[in-house]
Design an enzyme around this catalytic site. Sequence first.
Site, PDB file in Angstrom:
ATOM      1  N   GLY A  99       0.833  -1.192   0.000  1.00 19.60           N
ATOM      2  CA  GLY A  99       0.000   0.000   0.000  1.00 19.60           C
ATOM      3  C   GLY A  99       0.867   1.241   0.000  1.00 19.60           C
TER       4      GLY A  99
ATOM      5  CD  GLN B  52       3.418   5.910   2.473  1.00 19.10           C
ATOM      6  OE1 GLN B  52       2.376   5.391   2.059  1.00 19.10           O
ATOM      7  NE2 GLN B  52       4.413   5.217   3.008  1.00 19.10           N
TER       8      GLN B  52
ATOM      9  CB  CYS C  98       5.289   2.246   7.278  1.00 17.61           C
ATOM     10  SG  CYS C  98       4.841   3.743   6.409  1.00 17.61           S
ATOM     11  CG  LEU C  99       6.637   0.983   1.307  1.00 16.46           C
ATOM     12  CD1 LEU C  99       6.043   1.240  -0.070  1.00 16.46           C
ATOM     13  CD2 LEU C  99       7.732  -0.073   1.229  1.00 16.46           C
TER      14      LEU C  99
ATOM     15  CG  HIS D 111      -0.603   1.489   7.425  1.00 19.65           C
ATOM     16  ND1 HIS D 111       0.339   1.089   8.354  1.00 19.65           N
ATOM     17  CD2 HIS D 111       0.087   2.177   6.477  1.00 19.65           C
ATOM     18  CE1 HIS D 111       1.531   1.533   7.968  1.00 19.65           C
ATOM     19  NE2 HIS D 111       1.394   2.192   6.830  1.00 19.65           N
ATOM     20  CD  GLU D 112      -0.835   2.676   2.823  1.00 20.60           C
ATOM     21  OE1 GLU D 112      -0.420   3.848   2.681  1.00 20.60           O
ATOM     22  OE2 GLU D 112      -0.070   1.723   3.048  1.00 20.60           O
TER      23      GLU D 112
ATOM     24  CG  HIS E 285       0.574   7.083   5.398  1.00 24.54           C
ATOM     25  ND1 HIS E 285       1.764   7.539   5.928  1.00 24.54           N
ATOM     26  CD2 HIS E 285       0.725   5.745   5.259  1.00 24.54           C
ATOM     27  CE1 HIS E 285       2.586   6.528   6.105  1.00 24.54           C
ATOM     28  NE2 HIS E 285       1.977   5.416   5.708  1.00 24.54           N
TER      29      HIS E 285
END
Length: 173
Positions: free
Chosen positions: A50, A55, A98-99, A140-141, A144
Amino acid sequence: MAIRRILTVDNAADLAVLKQVSKDVPAVDDALRGLMDDMLETMYDAPGIGLAAVQVGELVNVIVMDLAREGEEPAPRYFVNPKITWASEELFEYEEGCLSVPEVYDAVERPAKVKISYLNYQGEAVEEDAEELFAVCIQHEMDHLKGVLFIDHLSRLKRDRAISKVKKARRAA
């Protein structure tokens, strides 16, 4: 399509962007689809499951996701202006990563099931139920998009350790 740089917590300027609240987009057009295509390519390259637009430095309410398991056909999903319309009282704990917080994983508790509404890649309105990994990932996304990282759900000590770990790994690389 282009691979974009993913913002990370170890960079103060990146972190300042990641902590900002994203805005709804007025319409799904070719420019937005281009961004979503870039995001998907970036996510696959990372690799991840995701990615939120913030991001990659774009403060718009857009998420891409692909929960296909290794060996399965890719199943890209696009979420524009997503909203949670209902969340279960039942909670589900999942070890998240997480990226933007590379190589850090920790358990986060979230509602086990949610109902979401959003616009898809074509700009069509969709309502959908999410549970298990899909529910975890969409929440989660969506965090962000509100300037919240998964490590913000952890204790201050764990959060500080996570950021230190990312900084240390970057220096060693």
